[in-house]
Design a protein around this motif. Structure first.
Motif, PDB file in Angstrom:
ATOM      1  N   SER A 439       0.961  -1.145  -0.105  1.00 28.52           N
ATOM      2  CA  SER A 439      -0.020   0.143   0.020  1.00 28.52           C
ATOM      3  C   SER A 439       0.799   1.455   0.155  1.00 28.52           C
ATOM      4  O   SER A 439       2.162   1.241   0.407  1.00 28.52           O
ATOM      5  N   HIS A 440       0.256   2.291  -0.357  1.00 28.74           N
ATOM      6  CA  HIS A 440       0.941   3.704  -0.160  1.00 28.74           C
ATOM      7  C   HIS A 440       2.056   3.666  -1.112  1.00 28.74           C
ATOM      8  O   HIS A 440       3.167   4.449  -0.810  1.00 28.74           O
ATOM      9  N   LEU A 441       2.213   2.849  -2.323  1.00 32.53           N
ATOM     10  CA  LEU A 441       3.243   3.003  -3.301  1.00 32.53           C
ATOM     11  C   LEU A 441       3.189   4.124  -4.012  1.00 32.53           C
ATOM     12  O   LEU A 441       2.268   4.418  -4.806  1.00 32.53           O
ATOM     13  N   ASN A 442       4.227   4.916  -3.902  1.00 36.00           N
ATOM     14  CA  ASN A 442       4.534   5.982  -4.856  1.00 36.00           C
ATOM     15  C   ASN A 442       6.147   6.105  -5.543  1.00 36.00           C
ATOM     16  O   ASN A 442       6.834   5.737  -4.646  1.00 36.00           O
ATOM     17  N   SER A 443       5.813   6.355  -6.707  1.00 37.56           N
ATOM     18  CA  SER A 443       7.340   6.377  -7.267  1.00 37.56           C
ATOM     19  C   SER A 443       7.274   7.109  -8.510  1.00 37.56           C
ATOM     20  O   SER A 443       6.485   7.332  -9.187  1.00 37.56           O
ATOM     21  N   ASP A 444       8.572   7.761  -8.715  1.00 40.44           N
ATOM     22  CA  ASP A 444       8.921   8.642  -9.861  1.00 40.44           C
ATOM     23  C   ASP A 444      10.194   7.928 -10.444  1.00 40.44           C
ATOM     24  O   ASP A 444      11.098   7.876  -9.879  1.00 40.44           O
ATOM     25  N   LEU A 445       9.822   7.213 -11.561  1.00 36.51           N
ATOM     26  CA  LEU A 445      11.121   6.793 -12.397  1.00 36.51           C
ATOM     27  C   LEU A 445      11.275   7.576 -13.650  1.00 36.51           C
ATOM     28  O   LEU A 445      10.476   8.084 -14.265  1.00 36.51           O
ATOM     29  N   VAL A 446      12.909   7.536 -13.831  1.00 36.19           N
ATOM     30  CA  VAL A 446      13.341   8.186 -15.204  1.00 36.19           C
ATOM     31  C   VAL A 446      13.795   7.131 -16.127  1.00 36.19           C
ATOM     32  O   VAL A 446      14.782   6.386 -15.454  1.00 36.19           O
ATOM     33  N   LEU A 447      13.321   6.972 -17.166  1.00 34.90           N
ATOM     34  CA  LEU A 447      13.826   5.958 -18.162  1.00 34.90           C
ATOM     35  C   LEU A 447      14.886   6.519 -18.996  1.00 34.90           C
ATOM     36  O   LEU A 447      14.931   7.667 -19.547  1.00 34.90           O
ATOM     37  N   SER A 448      15.994   5.417 -19.041  1.00 33.83           N
ATOM     38  CA  SER A 448      17.148   5.973 -19.651  1.00 33.83           C
ATOM     39  C   SER A 448      17.595   4.668 -20.400  1.00 33.83           C
ATOM     40  O   SER A 448      18.569   4.048 -19.645  1.00 33.83           O
ATOM     41  N   ASN A 449      17.367   4.293 -21.442  1.00 31.30           N
ATOM     42  CA  ASN A 449      17.510   3.101 -22.145  1.00 31.30           C
ATOM     43  C   ASN A 449      17.192   1.821 -21.196  1.00 31.30           C
ATOM     44  O   ASN A 449      16.013   2.040 -20.810  1.00 31.30           O
TER      45      ASN A 449
END
Length: 821
Positions: A439-449
């Protein structure tokens, strides 16, 4: 009325019989003339020979008469003898019987039934079906064809452009006119297309076709105008223009239902959509060109509006707009969806998709979406997650070239170019068949290859919380391929971790755990945890470096506070070969409450000495190896341990082996034996605790102890007691028996040698013995020690020795005694 009908029926039957009889009679009378005329005309018109097994007149096409040719064969124009243009069991040449009477024989219709027709381009511009002389029908011919009919014919067509098709004609009718240098025919056909092949690529197989068209030919120009085909359930219009240099086909269809297209695509093996349904209508436009000596060209354009896509579970995307084309040019095929957009119940999406050159495809994908995570998953076959909530905001691009889309390799996917961002907002879900909830999963991912940078990652699972910052590597390969590893390098901060929240239960053994999931992990984490709990163990202020290398788990530079003190050390677990898992531990413990230690580790899986028996503060430096079972507990039988330990301000309470010494001390005192310091090197091996000789100075007895204590609670101790304790321990306590008082004083003033006592058997009821050999050896050693002390005194200062008090021991013949409490 009834009689009238009966008479009318009889009259009609008589007329019919008379007509048939007359018909048959006339046919019989003129049959020879019909055969002769037909044979003469056929020989005049044909450029190639035809073999006929049998020739006769027939009334099977009544009311028309016919000349029946049975088992007809020809190899065709310019074809080897072994080839076949036509074989038919029956060919009917139909004519008007009444015109025979006036010598006006003409064949108006040909019916070809039950056979094989193979049309082929034997050389450029020349086809094997041109069996008529000069490719025309001469004037004055008895062949005045108005219709040609094919029934139950298996046919093939092949030309020099490597276009080949095989089909079965249930019924095909050609009607129109044929002149010397041109013809015009209308066709109505019911065909089962077996296959359609261009340059060894099969495009269609087993497709029923209903065809209506206008067919024209003039000076080597073949033209189909106003053609209509129903392919399966897909209708479209088409036209064909074929000259000596090029064949072109155009086709178009509107209001074509997507479910019919999907059904055809599945039957042809073009796509596999398990549980996904696409509904709505689309417009199609197609072009095909087959230039001689060049590669074919094809383009199919499509436009879809207001379509709907239903997922595996109850979810749908609606108002889908899609525009694009498929193109085959110079042997290279491309697919491009230039614009895709639609909306779900929770948001919208848009993007594009392209495959450039299917022989070595360059795949490009762009997606921008803001939808609930549940809607994304409804279009996948993932069934391990339940009760999924939260949102995923995606703005990402993917580009990569593959050798084949059917067989993508891991190395190719590693070269993929990706960029963009993925954000997860307030996500929660549970695992199938489990009460574990994320629960309460929050994430910011930046894709680079193939690298996903973690700007932030936070989740809560059970009582645990976890914040992570770092990056994931090899994500795409781990998603699409089994046994591919995902790499995680990050710093992890947590207020509380309960290990049970993250261990994966073994579904085959309830209450047990599996570490097999670590085989697909490359993990390097710097941990900073405020509180940690695993079963009975509780710790605070934990720092460590945790490393997982494809099933090999290790933690280095561990530092934590627990059990009233602190620990530093490391461990390794090898989960590569399955249960049981080998474990190696190196640990230094300072100021540990030994009672809490035994509680934390559940008495280390043994019953020799329990938490309620031992108290004090310990400092320990140990090395241990063993095996972890399915409950992630160390199997006691596998433990091998070397430990340097000391216990300060310790006590043993209700420890049965000590209580067995009640002959030498009061039982109440032995129930709580206190000692200031206890130091030794302990070895554990083969389920035995091996205790080297050590000095124990307690509030009750002073003794030396060595021996073994098994995990089955069997002991074999050698205890050296002071002789005064051995002989007079109980009497010293009572002080009431004056008969022994002077002897007790006398003993205290003289030597007090140590007597060895052997204690063995079950710890709750041991046997205690003294034997002559051990006793004698002990006394000799004691005398030697005393002699050394005396000689040392004489060297320091020569004085007359004081009178030595002597104690004489008298022993019975049997010098051992046994005490069985």
């Amino acid at each position: 009325m009834k009689k009238f009908l009966l008479k009318f029926f009889k009259f009609s039957l008589i007329l019919l019989l008379l007509a048939v009889g007359t018909f048959t009679l006339v046919l019989y009378l003129f049959s020879d003339n019909i055969k002769a005329a037909a044979i003469e005309e056929i020989n005049n018109q044909l450029a190639v020979p035809i073999k006929v097994q049998k020739l006769r007149v027939s009334i099977r096409k009544f009311p028309s008469a016919s000349l029946l040719l049975e088992d007809v064969y020809t190899n065709g124009f310019n074809s080897p003898e072994r080839d076949t243009l036509l074989f038919a069991h029956n060919i009917f040449l139909e004519f008007d019987l009444w015109r025979i009477i006036f010598s006006q024989l003409s064949f108006k219709k040909i019916s070809i039934e039950e056979g094989i027709l193979n049309i082929a381009e034997v050389k450029k511009g020349t086809y094997n079906y041109r069996i008529w002389k000069q490719d025309n029908v001469s004037s004055g011919s008895i062949f005045e064809l108005e219709e040609v009919e094919f029934r139950n014919m298996k046919s093939t067509f092949q030309n020099s452009a490597n276009v080949k098709t095989t089909f079965f004609t249930k019924a095909l009718s050609l009607s129109g006119f044929v002149e010397a240098d041109k013809y015009f025919l209308e066709t109505d056909a019911s065909i089962l297309l077996d296959n359609f092949i261009v340059k060894n690529d099969t495009f269609l197989t087993q497709v029923p076709l209903a065809i209506e068209l206008n067919l024209a030919n003039k000076k080597d120009t073949f033209n189909i105008r106003e053609g209509n085909i129903l392919a399966g359930k897909i209708p479209f219009d088409f036209s064909v223009l074929s000259t000596g240099e090029n064949t072109s086909v155009t086709a178009s269809g509107s209001n074509i239902k997507w479910d019919n297209i999907i059904s055809l695509a599945k039957s042809q093996g073009w796509i596999k959509l398990h549980g996904i349904q696409l509904s709505g209508e689309t417009e199609l436009k197609g072009e095909l060109d087959f230039p001689k000596g060049k590669k074919p060209y094809a383009k199919l354009s499509f436009l879809t509006q207001e379509a709907s896509l239903e997922g595996i579970r109850e979810s749908a995307f609606k108002n889908i707009y899609c525009e694009g084309y498929y193109e085959l040019k110079n042997g290279k095929s491309d697919l491009k969806l230039s614009e895709i957009r639609g909306k779900g119940e929770s948001g919208v999406f848009e993007g594009s998709f392209a495959v450039n050159d299917f022989s070595s495809p360059l795949l490009e994908l762009e997606l921008r979406s803001d939808l609930s995570l549940e809607e994304y998953l409804s279009f996948t076959s993932i069934d391990t997650l339940e009760n999924v909530k939260g949102r995923a905001i995606i703005n990402a691009r993917f580009k990569n070239r593959f050798s084949s889309l059917k067989n993508i390799s891991t190395q190719e996917l590693k070269r993929a170019q990706t960029d963009g961002t993925i954000s997860l907002k307030d996500v929660s879900f549970s695992f199938a068949n489990s009460n574990q909830i994320i629960s309460h999963l929050n994430s910011d991912l930046v894709l680079s290859n193939n690298l996903f940078k973690i700007d932030q990652f936070y989740l809560k699972k059970g009582e645990s919380d976890l914040y992570m910052k770092g990056y994931f590597e090899n994500v795409l390969n781990s998603v699409f391929f089994d046994h591919e590893t995902i790499s995680v390098y990050a710093k992890v901060i947590s207020q509380e971790i309960v290990l049970d929240d993250f261990l994966i239960p073994n579904s085959e053994k309830p209450g047990s755990y599996s570490l097999s999931f670590t085989k697909s992990l490359l993990l390097d984490l710097d941990l900073q945890i405020d509180r940690l709990k695993f079963q009975n163990f509780n710790a605070r202020n934990i720092t460590a470096n945790l490393n997982i290398n494809r099933g090999r788990i290790s933690a280095n530079t561990i530092s934590l506070e627990a059990d009233g003190g602190s620990y530093q050390g490391s461990f390794k677990i090898d989960a590569t070969s399955g249960l049981p898992y080998p474990v190696f531990v190196s640990l230094k413990a300072d100021d540990i409450d030994i009672n809490k230690l035994f509680v934390s580790f559940k008495n280390f899986g043994q019953e020799a000495i329990l938490a309620e028996n031992i108290y004090g503060t310990t400092n320990t430096d140990l090395q241990m190896k063993g095996l972890l079972n399915h409950k992630l507990k160390v199997d006691p039988a596998s433990v091998e341990l070397e430990a340097d330990m000391s216990i300060a301000n310790g006590s043993l309470k209700n420890y049965q082996p000590l209580e067995a010494l009640s002959r030498f001390s009061d039982i109440k005192e032995l129930q709580n034996v206190r000692f200031a310091t206890l130091t030794n090197h302990i070895t554990i091996k083969n389920s035995e605790i091996i205790i080297p000789e050590m000095q124990v100075s307690s509030n009750v007895l002073d003794l030396q102890l060595s021996g073994k204590h098994t995990f089955a609670n069997y002991i074999d101790y050698t205890i050296k007691l002071k002789m005064s304790d051995l002989l007079f321990g109980q009497r010293k306590l009572r002080k009431g028996n004056k008969e022994f008082d002077e002897h007790l004083v006398e003993v205290e003033k003289g030597d007090n040698p140590k007597i060895p006592v052997r204690m063995f058997g079950q710890a709750d009821k041991p046997e205690i013995t003294i034997d002559k050999k051990t006793l004698g050896k002990s006394i000799i050693e004691e005398i030697r020690e005393q002699g050394k002390k005396i000689r040392s005194l004489f060297k320091e200062k020569k004085q007359p020795p004081e009178p030595e008090e002597k104690i004489i021991f008298e022993w019975e013949e049997d010098t051992s005694y046994i005490d069985k409490n």
